[in-house]
Scaffold this active site. Sequence first.
Site, short mmCIF file in Angstrom:
data_model
loop_
_atom_site.label_atom_id
_atom_site.label_comp_id
_atom_site.label_asym_id
_atom_site.label_seq_id
_atom_site.Cartn_x
_atom_site.Cartn_y
_atom_site.Cartn_z
CG LEU A 111 -1.90 -1.11 1.40
CD1 LEU A 111 -2.58 -1.03 2.77
CD2 LEU A 111 -2.95 -1.06 0.29
CG ASP A 112 -0.15 5.08 -1.82
OD1 ASP A 112 -0.52 5.43 -0.69
OD2 ASP A 112 -0.81 5.30 -2.85
CB ALA A 113 3.73 6.57 2.09
CG LEU A 260 -3.69 -0.59 -4.78
CD1 LEU A 260 -3.72 -1.76 -3.86
CD2 LEU A 260 -4.71 -0.67 -5.85
#
Length: 260
Positions: A111-113, A260
């Site tokens: 998952l993106d930051a 995402l």
Amino acid sequence: MNEQSDENRVRLQKILANAGVASRRVCEQYIVEGRVRVNGVVVTELGSRIDPETDQVDVDGTAIQLDTSKRYVILNKPTGVVSSMKDDQGRPDLRRFTKDWPERLYNVGRLDAETSGLLVLTNDGELAHVLAHPSFGVTKVYIAKVSGRVLPQTIAQLTRGVELEDGPIAADKARLLDASGDTSLVELTLHSGRNRIVRRMMAAVGHPVEELVRRQFGPLHLGTLPAGRARELTTVERGALLTLARQAETPPGDPTQEQL
């Protein structure tokens, strides 16, 4: 079952009981009733012995974890944390959430930051490969807070498909949860592993994402797990995850890590 010396082989009912399926007496009943399979073959003899390190067992079609060295953890990743065990730029990473377990755990996918929510951590490389590979198509459910008031026709467009720079994409399901004021809440179900796909889809229909959380990954649900907390999967959750992974055919090559 594999032919090998009896040194590594243990009675099936004892294996099942030790795995937490039920008491040994109840497990014996399951075997007699034909509810137990070893390597896909129904076993009804109480004296049967198996090797817990190599044989696969399921009860009523649900996989049973026999290898106790494998660990399966669910994390509610908070925003601001990168999906990595060590970040070259010194940003907050996942190591703080794995210190309670002696095994070296790794994240399944990314998952993106700035995206929060459900992330699976495990030391089971085979399962991680199957779940993360894009051709497997594990279903994920997201809730996005987006700019603007989303209309029903926009929801329909998301399921019909939108055109992105790397090709068309359609949500498996889309649902409008709320549309009040200047923002809306949209629930999206996808099996795509393409990079930042939710954010790109919502931007394509004119509603940029302000906040994004993944609520479900395959059979696993985030539930009431607070942000920044991790826990081991329950017996039922492990069974569902292992069953799903065993049913998949692992394609060749390395898994694509989605963001995402």
